[in-house]
Design a protein around this motif. Structure first.
Motif, PDB file in Angstrom:
ATOM      1  N   ILE A   1      24.286  41.853  49.412  1.00 44.29           N
ATOM      2  CA  ILE A   1      24.968  40.590  49.139  1.00 44.29           C
ATOM      3  C   ILE A   1      26.039  40.337  50.204  1.00 44.29           C
ATOM      4  N   ALA A   2      26.781  41.384  50.575  1.00 47.11           N
ATOM      5  CA  ALA A   2      27.788  41.239  51.626  1.00 47.11           C
ATOM      6  C   ALA A   2      27.143  40.854  52.954  1.00 47.11           C
ATOM      7  N   GLU A   3      25.957  41.398  53.229  1.00 50.66           N
ATOM      8  CA  GLU A   3      25.220  41.046  54.450  1.00 50.66           C
ATOM      9  C   GLU A   3      24.809  39.578  54.421  1.00 50.66           C
ATOM     10  N   ALA A   4      24.405  39.101  53.244  1.00 54.10           N
ATOM     11  CA  ALA A   4      24.030  37.693  53.117  1.00 54.10           C
ATOM     12  C   ALA A   4      25.234  36.788  53.361  1.00 54.10           C
ATOM     13  N   VAL A   5      26.383  37.183  52.843  1.00 51.09           N
ATOM     14  CA  VAL A   5      27.600  36.395  53.064  1.00 51.09           C
ATOM     15  C   VAL A   5      27.904  36.309  54.561  1.00 51.09           C
ATOM     16  N   THR A   6      27.728  37.411  55.287  1.00 55.31           N
ATOM     17  CA  THR A   6      27.964  37.415  56.730  1.00 55.31           C
ATOM     18  C   THR A   6      27.005  36.458  57.433  1.00 55.31           C
ATOM     19  N   LEU A   7      25.746  36.432  56.996  1.00 52.88           N
ATOM     20  CA  LEU A   7      24.785  35.497  57.582  1.00 52.88           C
ATOM     21  C   LEU A   7      25.195  34.050  57.329  1.00 52.88           C
ATOM     22  N   LEU A   8      25.689  33.779  56.123  1.00 55.00           N
ATOM     23  CA  LEU A   8      26.077  32.420  55.774  1.00 55.00           C
ATOM     24  C   LEU A   8      27.363  31.994  56.477  1.00 55.00           C
ATOM     25  N   ALA A   9      28.330  32.911  56.520  1.00 54.01           N
ATOM     26  CA  ALA A   9      29.655  32.559  57.016  1.00 54.01           C
ATOM     27  C   ALA A   9      29.759  32.598  58.531  1.00 54.01           C
ATOM     28  N   GLY A  10      28.885  33.347  59.195  1.00 56.03           N
ATOM     29  CA  GLY A  10      28.991  33.466  60.636  1.00 56.03           C
ATOM     30  C   GLY A  10      30.138  34.384  61.026  1.00 56.03           C
ATOM     31  N   PRO A  11      30.867  34.036  62.058  1.00 58.30           N
ATOM     32  CA  PRO A  11      31.889  34.942  62.579  1.00 58.30           C
ATOM     33  C   PRO A  11      33.135  35.086  61.708  1.00 58.30           C
ATOM     34  N   THR A  12      33.276  34.272  60.626  1.00 56.06           N
ATOM     35  CA  THR A  12      34.506  34.338  59.827  1.00 56.06           C
ATOM     36  C   THR A  12      34.620  35.622  59.007  1.00 56.06           C
ATOM     37  N   ARG A  13      33.489  36.207  58.590  1.00 57.96           N
ATOM     38  CA  ARG A  13      33.453  37.474  57.846  1.00 57.96           C
ATOM     39  C   ARG A  13      34.456  37.507  56.690  1.00 57.96           C
ATOM     40  N   PRO A  14      34.231  36.732  55.643  1.00 59.76           N
ATOM     41  CA  PRO A  14      35.182  36.692  54.523  1.00 59.76           C
ATOM     42  C   PRO A  14      35.181  37.993  53.717  1.00 59.76           C
ATOM     43  N   GLU A  15      36.334  38.280  53.105  1.00 62.93           N
ATOM     44  CA  GLU A  15      36.474  39.454  52.262  1.00 62.93           C
ATOM     45  C   GLU A  15      36.172  39.091  50.813  1.00 62.93           C
ATOM     46  N   ALA A  16      35.635  40.050  50.072  1.00 67.10           N
ATOM     47  CA  ALA A  16      35.364  39.834  48.652  1.00 67.10           C
ATOM     48  C   ALA A  16      36.660  39.937  47.856  1.00 67.10           C
ATOM     49  N   VAL A  17      36.838  39.009  46.912  1.00 69.00           N
ATOM     50  CA  VAL A  17      37.995  39.025  46.013  1.00 69.00           C
ATOM     51  C   VAL A  17      37.486  39.250  44.603  1.00 69.00           C
ATOM     52  N   ALA A  18      38.097  40.171  43.878  1.00 74.77           N
ATOM     53  CA  ALA A  18      37.640  40.485  42.525  1.00 74.77           C
ATOM     54  C   ALA A  18      37.870  39.297  41.593  1.00 74.77           C
ATOM     55  N   LEU A  19      36.881  38.993  40.757  1.00 78.14           N
ATOM     56  CA  LEU A  19      37.047  37.958  39.744  1.00 78.14           C
ATOM     57  C   LEU A  19      38.068  38.404  38.704  1.00 78.14           C
ATOM     58  N   PRO A  20      38.838  37.479  38.143  1.00 77.09           N
ATOM     59  CA  PRO A  20      39.902  37.856  37.204  1.00 77.09           C
ATOM     60  C   PRO A  20      39.428  38.682  36.009  1.00 77.09           C
ATOM     61  N   ASP A  21      38.212  38.407  35.525  1.00 76.06           N
ATOM     62  CA  ASP A  21      37.738  39.144  34.345  1.00 76.06           C
ATOM     63  C   ASP A  21      37.058  40.460  34.710  1.00 76.06           C
ATOM     64  N   GLY A  22      37.036  40.793  36.012  1.00 73.77           N
ATOM     65  CA  GLY A  22      36.463  42.063  36.429  1.00 73.77           C
ATOM     66  C   GLY A  22      34.950  42.109  36.437  1.00 73.77           C
ATOM     67  N   SER A  23      34.282  40.954  36.281  1.00 72.52           N
ATOM     68  CA  SER A  23      32.817  40.945  36.171  1.00 72.52           C
ATOM     69  C   SER A  23      32.109  40.951  37.513  1.00 72.52           C
ATOM     70  N   GLY A  24      32.843  40.736  38.586  1.00 77.45           N
ATOM     71  CA  GLY A  24      32.190  40.684  39.884  1.00 77.45           C
ATOM     72  C   GLY A  24      33.174  40.325  40.975  1.00 77.45           C
ATOM     73  N   VAL A  25      32.669  39.701  42.034  1.00 77.44           N
ATOM     74  CA  VAL A  25      33.517  39.346  43.174  1.00 77.44           C
ATOM     75  C   VAL A  25      33.295  37.893  43.548  1.00 77.44           C
ATOM     76  N   TYR A  26      34.188  37.406  44.398  1.00 75.51           N
ATOM     77  CA  TYR A  26      34.187  36.000  44.774  1.00 75.51           C
ATOM     78  C   TYR A  26      34.406  35.893  46.275  1.00 75.51           C
ATOM     79  N   TYR A  27      33.617  35.053  46.931  1.00 79.68           N
ATOM     80  CA  TYR A  27      33.772  34.784  48.355  1.00 79.68           C
ATOM     81  C   TYR A  27      34.041  33.297  48.524  1.00 79.68           C
ATOM     82  N   SER A  28      34.938  32.950  49.418  1.00 79.19           N
ATOM     83  CA  SER A  28      35.199  31.552  49.736  1.00 79.19           C
ATOM     84  C   SER A  28      35.399  31.447  51.244  1.00 79.19           C
TER      85      SER A  28
END
Length: 324
Positions: A233-260
């Motif tokens: 999933i992190a690799e897919a985010v890199t493909l989508l985002a290009g050179p920006t390489r966003p970091e994953a942020v934990a969702l408030p309820d702890g169920s997963g992560v969030y990329y923006s």
């Protein structure tokens, strides 16, 4: 796809200079105990290619070797450099095993003596050969899963851009087999939600589509997270985002992560094009879709883009240009 594999015993017969491309250090340095991570069936040796052609189109039986072995033995020939000959048998699964190899000037005088039925335990595939094959098949299955998953996530981003609510949802699963017969397999899954907010200018004939788009990706994990699932999933985010390489942020309820992350409008247009290549004329159904008509970008199928990312090979665009 026809599978042809030299046995470890055969690999030891083949000098490094007989290969037609780069070979792993384990083979180049004759470290035969380090073959666990080597894809033996993909080694760049002309005999392996000759074996695949033989399985596809037929090959000549070696009469003397067949009689000595008590089973069909097929002769493989190469013509590159110092020509080599190989002896191949076919198992019950249709896999070709190269069980003997020698330079062309010595092959015919030695092959029958080497492949006698009485000494089958010496030249038939052994447990180590079958173990290497099992490992290679597991790696190939993981590669196929990664390619499929990356393509699906790329497609979800493109679909979100032209959806009425500018969002899409995708369920990703991975089944991990047990380490042995006593351990049950486990299924890991994540729900990926992609949403798009775009601020786009009109199409400029010289520069194409201008502006930028905000992509939000929420990844909700439905059970204890799997490392391979997380890294893909992190690799897919890199493909989508290009050179920006966003970091994953934990969702408030702890169920997963969030990329923006923010991408140029042209990248969003590219994502739409690879997802909707066959329905480009229908993109105007939404106001955003109307702005995302393809212009002068290089287009290719999302499956090929994903395969390029996993295999590290160039991909050919529809225009014929090779890209990496």
């Amino acid at each position: 796809m026809f599978e042809v594999r030299p046995t470890v015993r055969t690999l030891k017969m083949l000098p490094a200079e007989s290969y037609s491309g780069l070979i792993p250090d384990a083979i180049r340095r004759s470290r035969w105990s380090d073959l666990a991570d080597v894809d033996v069936s993909q080694l760049p040796h002309p005999l392996i290619e000759a074996g695949k052609k033989a399985l596809a189109h037929g090959a000549d039986r070696h009469v003397e070797a067949t009689a000595a072995a008590g089973r069909p033995v097929f002769e493989l020939r190469t013509r590159e450099g110092a020509a080599w000959r190989g002896a191949m048998i076919i198992d019950d699964d249709g896999t070709g095993w190269i069980v003997y190899a020698q330079r062309h000037d010595r092959f015919h005088s030695t092959v029958a003596g080497q492949l006698t039925s009485a000494r089958a335990h010496d030249w038939m595939p052994r447990s180590v050969d079958h173990s290497l094959r099992k490992r290679e098949q597991a790696r190939a299955e993981i590669r196929r899963w990664r390619i499929h998953t990356l393509a699906a996530i790329i497609g979800a981003a493109g679909a979100a851009a032209v959806a009425n609510d500018h969002s899409s949802e995708l369920l990703v699963r991975r089944k991990q087999p047990g380490r042995d017969a006593s351990e049950r397999s486990a299924t890991f899954s994540s729900t990926i939600t992609v949403s798009v907010v775009a601020d786009l200018s009109e199409v400029d004939a010289a520069k194409g589509l201008r502006g930028e788009a905000l992509l939000d990706m929420a990844v909700v994990t439905r059970r204890a997270e799997d490392v391979l699932l997380r890294t893909t999933i992190a690799e897919a985010v890199t493909l989508l985002a290009g050179p920006t390489r966003p970091e994953a942020v934990a969702l408030p309820d702890g169920s997963g992560v969030y990329y923006s992350f923010v991408v140029p409008a042209s990248r969003l247009q590219w994502l739409v094009a690879v997802e909707c290549a066959d329905e480009v004329g229908e993109l105007a159904e939404t106001s955003l879709g109307e702005r995302l008509r393809p212009t002068h970008l290089h287009y290719t199928r999302k499956e090929l883009i994903a395969e390029s990312a996993v295999e590290g090979r160039a991909v050919r665009a529809l225009c014929g240009e090779w890209l990496r």
